[in-house]
Design an enzyme around this catalytic site. Structure first.
Site, PDB file in Angstrom:
ATOM      1  N   HIS A   1      -1.126  10.285  -3.338  1.00 46.45           N
ATOM      2  CA  HIS A   1      -2.400   9.813  -2.824  1.00 46.45           C
ATOM      3  C   HIS A   1      -3.472  10.881  -2.770  1.00 46.45           C
ATOM      4  O   HIS A   1      -4.646  10.617  -3.047  1.00 46.45           O
ATOM      5  CB  HIS A   1      -2.235   9.223  -1.417  1.00 46.45           C
ATOM      6  CG  HIS A   1      -3.536   8.739  -0.834  1.00 46.45           C
ATOM      7  ND1 HIS A   1      -4.312   9.504  -0.001  1.00 46.45           N
ATOM      8  CD2 HIS A   1      -4.202   7.571  -1.003  1.00 46.45           C
ATOM      9  CE1 HIS A   1      -5.403   8.836   0.326  1.00 46.45           C
ATOM     10  NE2 HIS A   1      -5.356   7.655  -0.251  1.00 46.45           N
TER      11      HIS A   1
ATOM     12  N   HIS B   1       0.835  -1.198   0.000  1.00 52.23           N
ATOM     13  CA  HIS B   1       0.000   0.000   0.000  1.00 52.23           C
ATOM     14  C   HIS B   1       0.873   1.252   0.000  1.00 52.23           C
ATOM     15  O   HIS B   1       1.513   1.570   0.997  1.00 52.23           O
ATOM     16  CB  HIS B   1      -0.898  -0.033   1.241  1.00 52.23           C
ATOM     17  CG  HIS B   1      -1.819   1.116   1.370  1.00 52.23           C
ATOM     18  ND1 HIS B   1      -1.698   2.061   2.369  1.00 52.23           N
ATOM     19  CD2 HIS B   1      -2.897   1.471   0.631  1.00 52.23           C
ATOM     20  CE1 HIS B   1      -2.664   2.943   2.255  1.00 52.23           C
ATOM     21  NE2 HIS B   1      -3.398   2.615   1.203  1.00 52.23           N
TER      22      HIS B   1
END
Length: 325
Positions: A61, A19
């Site tokens: 992100h 991740h």
């Protein structure tokens, strides 16, 4: 919540998805975080993708910059009226001047206090740069680590005159990611955009419908309806899997209690959808979960998930290796 989780896994051995890289150890989405995750042996490296003002897809992100960069110090006058600095307001060359660091909350406190605290010359990279980096690492090591790319907030980009998805697909294609066999997943929270990617833009990649909570307002998608058997059947018409939030699969009602499961995994498997939940963190376990092993056991052994997004891919890999050993 039901206590009848799926115990079957129709999609083969579970995959481990780094991740934002090895983000439990190094600042998220930096190339050093990706290199470490690759070295640790993850199956896939994740890329969140947003667009710059000059139309460069970058691996980042957030839509805003201040939580993981020094933009407030370098470009104080570029803050919008809402108090944020937006990626889309900067050219790629300008973003190269920013330093990337560990995530901080409003006020400057560390979101994860035990993580990497040094200040180093780390920067934002383009999607093309990251894909070249993965290709180089795979060639040098003989591995076939895949990529797991997210189209971030496509409606936001479209409202600003940017069509993100075709740019992402073109960049992936430039690096050999075109079909289901090419070691790539493409994910998005926006169901309408994923449908467009499959049918209008004609992508043959493996597509994953991310599943949020309606209160998060990630997209104009009704996630409550999507998680029903009928909703999952509709998802299966355009996607190959779902990426739900861990508490949508399993929760611990109170400290010391046994986990309680929904039927989401078994319902998804009945619709021929793989399930890759997010996000395992050693330093942020689900509420009332006793420890990391209990979380892994609940997800992999009891619920039967097909993969896991993890900030600590070594911990997840170690669990799977011990279980399969």
């Amino acid at each position: 919540m039901s206590a009848s989780p799926s115990s079957t896994r129709p999609f083969g051995p579970p995959i481990v998805i780094a991740h934002r890289g090895a983000s439990g150890y190094l600042p998220e989405h930096t190339l050093v975080a990706k290199a470490y995750a690759h070295a640790l042996g993850c199956d896939y490296l994740e890329q969140d993708v947003v667009m710059t003002r000059d139309d460069v897809p970058v691996v980042f992100h957030d839509l805003v910059l201040e939580e993981v960069t020094d933009v407030a110090q370098r470009f104080p006058a570029r803050r919008r009226a809402d108090g944020h600095w937006y990626v889309i307001d900067f050219d790629f060359d300008e973003l190269q001047t920013l330093g990337v660091r560990e995530r901080v909350a409003e006020g400057g406190s560390a979101v994860y206090p035990g993580r990497f605290r040094e200040t180093l010359p780390l920067r934002i990279q383009s999607l093309a740069e990251e894909l070249a980096f993965v290709r180089g690492m795979n060639a040098a090591t003989g591995r076939r680590t895949g990529v797991y790319t997210e189209v971030k907030s496509p409606a936001f980009h479209r409202a600003a005159g940017k069509d993100l998805s075709p740019r992402v697909l073109a960049t992936l294609a430039d690096y050999g990611y075109r079909t289901r066999a090419d070691g790539a997943y493409l994910q998005c929270f926006d169901a309408a955009e994923l449908t467009r990617i499959r049918f209008e833009l004609g992508s043959a990649l493996k597509l994953v419908q991310l599943v949020g909570e309606n209160a998060w307002q990630e997209a104009a998608t009704d996630y409550d309806a999507l998680r029903t058997p009928a909703g999952l059947k509709r998802v299966a018409a355009y996607a190959d899997g779902i990426g739900p939030w861990i508490p949508q699969i399993v929760r611990w009602p109170r400290a010391g209690a046994a986990p309680s499961f929904t039927t989401l995994v078994s319902d998804a498997h009945a619709a021929a959808l793989a399930v890759h939940p997010y996000t395992f963190r050693v330093d942020q376990l689900p509420e009332h979960a006793p420890d990391a092993a209990a979380v892994h056991a609940a997800l992999f052994d009891a619920a039967g998930v097909d993969g896991l997004f993890t900030d600590f891919c070594d911990v997840t890999l170690a669990y799977l290796g011990h279980r399969n050993g």
